[in-house]
Design an enzyme around this catalytic site. Structure first.
Site, short mmCIF file in Angstrom:
data_model
loop_
_atom_site.label_atom_id
_atom_site.label_comp_id
_atom_site.label_asym_id
_atom_site.label_seq_id
_atom_site.Cartn_x
_atom_site.Cartn_y
_atom_site.Cartn_z
N GLU A 117 0.82 -1.22 0.00
CA GLU A 117 0.00 0.00 0.00
C GLU A 117 0.86 1.27 0.00
O GLU A 117 0.36 2.36 0.30
CB GLU A 117 -0.94 0.01 1.21
N HIS A 141 -2.82 2.33 8.31
CA HIS A 141 -3.93 1.56 7.75
C HIS A 141 -4.10 0.29 8.57
O HIS A 141 -3.13 -0.41 8.86
CB HIS A 141 -3.66 1.19 6.29
N HIS A 143 -7.30 -2.89 9.97
CA HIS A 143 -8.59 -3.53 9.77
C HIS A 143 -9.39 -3.46 11.07
O HIS A 143 -9.60 -4.48 11.73
CB HIS A 143 -8.40 -4.97 9.29
N HIS A 212 -13.22 -3.37 4.28
CA HIS A 212 -11.76 -3.61 4.28
C HIS A 212 -11.08 -3.01 5.51
O HIS A 212 -10.46 -3.73 6.28
CB HIS A 212 -11.15 -3.02 2.99
#
Length: 275
Positions: A117, A141, A143, A212
């Protein structure tokens, strides 16, 4: 000789990744984290750098980041293992003078590479540098379970998601008055999702990827972790509320406006005006 693994930035990455794993936000190799550094941060550890740093070209030039060092998590690496072997799971990279690529100065041993990413991270760093006049240094980032769950049951638009999260916990409007951006579902690890995320990062410090995860930005590792943690706590409250039959009462528009005035923040207008 100073060892880079004792530096504030490696130790900070170890703590942030370990905490995220313990929260349940980063199963397997899920999640990624990047921290923008200064040359002065890494200079004392030059003796720890690779003799022949590998060079990797970026998929698109990023001149705004020219000559900038970062510490990043690796592709396919498990957050739970960062504390066990920082050099295998983290890397210090430095963008070259024209922003076309980067050298891996330290870490990412055994031919590992930065997170897949990275386009989303670097593009978001560019936008947050401009939006915050250089104050924001972290892109995270993960989850986050309950935030993901909400994207299945709430209409996926910025005003509604923001308003519901503000209502889920009083502190949320104070912590993220700029609201939460949200994308349509997109294939991860591509320039396209990176560009879409960065576009939302122009306006919001939090961006949801439906089904996501979430992207967060802040000036420090602690602030960025705390931002996501606050939103995730509110999402957990909302999940429980909806499982108990829904809201009977909530924070009103007038109360949200009063909250913003008390703490000197300007709430996202579209979320305030929603109902």
């Amino acid at each position: 000789m100073q060892n880079i693994t004792d530096s504030w930035f490696v130790q900070g990455m170890i703590k942030a990744t370990s905490d995220a794993w313990l929260k349940g936000w980063d199963e397997r190799n899920g999640g990624n984290l990047t921290l923008r550094l200064d040359e002065a941060d890494i200079a004392p550890f030059a003796a720890n750098f690779h003799e022949k740093p590998r060079y990797i070209a970026l998929s698109q030039p990023m001149p705004l980041l020219a000559n900038t060092p970062f510490i990043v998590t690796g592709s396919g690496k498990f957050f739970r293992n960062v504390q066990l072997d920082p050099a295998a799971n983290l890397g210090v990279v430095k963008i070259d003078s024209d922003g076309a690529g980067y050298h891996i100065l330290w870490g990412l041993t055994h031919d590992a590479v930065p997170t897949s990413e990275l386009p989303a991270h670097f593009l978001s760093h560019c936008e947050r540098i401009k939006a915050t006049h250089g104050k924001d240094r972290v892109i995270m980032h993960c989850h986050a379970t309950n935030l993901i769950a909400l994207t299945y049951v709430l209409e996926n638009n910025t005003a509604l998601i923001t308003r519901k999260l503000w209502e889920g916990s009083t502190e949320c409007l104070v912590v993220f008055p700029d609201g939460v951006g949200i994308l349509p579902w997109m294939v991860p690890g591509t320039d396209e999702i990176g560009q879409a995320t960065a576009q939302e990062m122009q306006k919001h410090s939090l961006v949801l990827w439906p089904f996501h995860g979430v992207f967060g930005s802040g000036p420090t590792l602690d602030e960025t972790f705390g931002l996501i943690d606050t939103a995730e706590k509110s999402a957990e409250v909302l999940v429980k509320i909806y499982s108990m039959g829904g809201m009977k009462q909530t924070i009103t528009r007038e109360e949200l406006v009063a909250l913003g005035k008390r703490f000197g923040v300007t709430p996202l207008a579209s979320a305030v005006a929603l109902y």
